[in-house]
Design a protein around this motif. Structure first.
Motif, PDB file in Angstrom:
ATOM      1  N   GLN A 249       1.141   4.208  -2.803  1.00  0.00           N
ATOM      2  CA  GLN A 249       0.769   5.729  -2.621  1.00  0.00           C
ATOM      3  C   GLN A 249       1.938   6.379  -2.872  1.00  0.00           C
ATOM      4  O   GLN A 249       1.873   7.578  -3.655  1.00  0.00           O
TER       5      GLN A 249
ATOM      6  N   ILE B  32      -7.220   1.613  -5.082  1.00  0.00           N
ATOM      7  CA  ILE B  32      -7.249   0.662  -4.290  1.00  0.00           C
ATOM      8  C   ILE B  32      -7.536  -0.646  -4.981  1.00  0.00           C
ATOM      9  O   ILE B  32      -7.075  -1.977  -4.653  1.00  0.00           O
TER      10      ILE B  32
ATOM     11  N   LEU C  27      -4.564  -2.014  -6.431  1.00  0.00           N
ATOM     12  CA  LEU C  27      -3.645  -2.664  -5.250  1.00  0.00           C
ATOM     13  C   LEU C  27      -4.203  -4.088  -4.982  1.00  0.00           C
ATOM     14  O   LEU C  27      -3.118  -5.039  -4.837  1.00  0.00           O
TER      15      LEU C  27
ATOM     16  N   GLN D 191      -6.394  -2.191   2.622  1.00  0.00           N
ATOM     17  CA  GLN D 191      -6.040  -1.260   1.791  1.00  0.00           C
ATOM     18  C   GLN D 191      -6.765  -0.275   1.749  1.00  0.00           C
ATOM     19  O   GLN D 191      -6.206   1.110   1.413  1.00  0.00           O
TER      20      GLN D 191
ATOM     21  N   THR E 189       0.835  -1.173  -0.012  1.00  0.00           N
ATOM     22  CA  THR E 189       0.018  -0.142  -0.031  1.00  0.00           C
ATOM     23  C   THR E 189       0.911   1.359  -0.005  1.00  0.00           C
ATOM     24  O   THR E 189       0.422   2.298  -0.605  1.00  0.00           O
TER      25      THR E 189
ATOM     26  N   ILE F 215      -5.302   3.559   2.401  1.00  0.00           N
ATOM     27  CA  ILE F 215      -4.972   4.583   1.254  1.00  0.00           C
ATOM     28  C   ILE F 215      -5.532   5.744   1.738  1.00  0.00           C
ATOM     29  O   ILE F 215      -4.944   7.067   1.815  1.00  0.00           O
TER      30      ILE F 215
END
Length: 328
Positions: free
Chosen positions: A155, A193, A196, A264, A151, A268
């Motif tokens: 970012q 997200i 991810l 997640q 994560t 985020i």
């Protein structure tokens, strides 16, 4: 004629059973033991399920019928409110909006995960040993990386000022992405997200489907080629029947995991901006752990469980109907 011998038994003694009757009795006892043995072997697993799953579920349902805030939790008072927590939750329009968002988000994630895993599994079957090994190691590393670490990397990639994605798009001629914020809206935030989550979920699906593919004899592909079947016809007639059951299984697991995804989303943007990326799992956390409204959180958890049971009902039905677990 057949001679019959008269045998005199002493008084008070029971005549011995015939060998045929003894064998019949042994067979009856053997059949009874065969019928009981599977249930005896299942008892430890059943006990574990009752302790680890059934009892917590009963507890959650009991909590959902109570007003259990921090005051009641400390004082130990049981304030029963019946179905008030359910009616309040179901009467909230925001709950329904978040439910629809969660369902759409889950469906998109599951579709992307299964499709990506299937494509990579088919690709791995046609790659050479060296390239296939490199791809497998890469997938294992992506799968083994902790969620928070991955994560954090995402970012950095999507950062509006220093992210490598915006800089790469700018050098490719897309100057409009200079300073572009990928987290300015709920849709774009959920997209990041989703990428991810799919990134971390695809390796498991890939290896599961690849395990099914390697079990298909090469002669079947050769026979399909000799019959003039194209790539799509070969996939539909040879490949798909061999991995259909595994695909159903990993789809079921993906639905469970993606529907309950929390780490997640929270890491985020904590469900932001303005709650536009909030899902049911985040609402459950906000109501329960963060808001100390455990009764309302219990109602939400129970409704989530019912919703999951409705979504996965077909898989559970197939699993119950077929003792061997054959989902074909």
């Amino acid at each position: 004629m057949t001679a019959t011998a008269n045998v005199t038994m002493p008084a008070g003694e029971i005549p011995p059973a015939s060998p045929r009757a003894a064998r019949a009795g042994k067979r009856r006892r053997g059949r009874l033991g065969d019928r009981i043995l599977p249930y005896v072997l299942l008892l430890p697993a059943l006990a574990a399920i009752l302790v680890l799953l059934a009892w917590p579920l009963v507890q959650v349902i009991g909590i959902s019928l109570r007003k259990l805030d921090i005051g009641e939790l400390i004082s130990g008072k049981a304030v029963w409110v019946g179905l008030d927590n359910y009616t309040n939750t179901l009467a909230d329009p925001q709950f329904w909006a978040i439910t629809v968002r969660t369902l759409v988000f889950t469906a998109a994630l599951v579709a992307a995960t299964i499709l990506g895993g299937l494509l990579l599994a088919v690709l791995m079957r046609h790659l050479g040993p060296v390239v296939r090994t490199i791809l497998q190691v890469t997938l294992i590393l992506a799968w083994a990386t902790p969620v928070i670490a991955t994560t954090t990397v995402f970012q950095w990639i999507f950062d509006e000022q220093y992210g490598i994605l915006n800089k790469t798009l700018d050098r490719l001629g897309f100057s409009g992405f200079i300073g572009f914020s990928w987290f300015s809206s709920g849709t774009s935030t959920l997209t990041v997200i989703g990428l991810l989550i799919v990134w971390q979920a695809v390796p498991f699906v890939t290896f599961s489907l690849y395990a099914g593919l390697v079990g298909v004899p090469q002669e079947q592909y050769e026979a399909a080629g000799m019959d003039g079947a194209g790539p799509w016809q070969t996939f539909r007639a040879v490949t798909w029947p061999s991995i259909r059951a595994i695909t159903t299984m990993v789809t079921f697991l993906s639905v469970l995991w993606d529907f309950n995804a929390f780490a997640q989303i929270w890491a985020i943007r904590e469900g932001g901006p303005d709650g536009e990326s909030t899902t049911l799992a985040v609402v459950l956390y906000l109501k329960g752990i963060a808001g100390n409204h455990f009764g309302a959180a219990g109602a939400i958890a129970t409704l989530m469980l019912i919703l999951l049971a409705l979504i996965t009902g077909r898989y559970i039905q197939l699993l119950v109907r077929t003792p061997e677990g054959d989902l074909k």
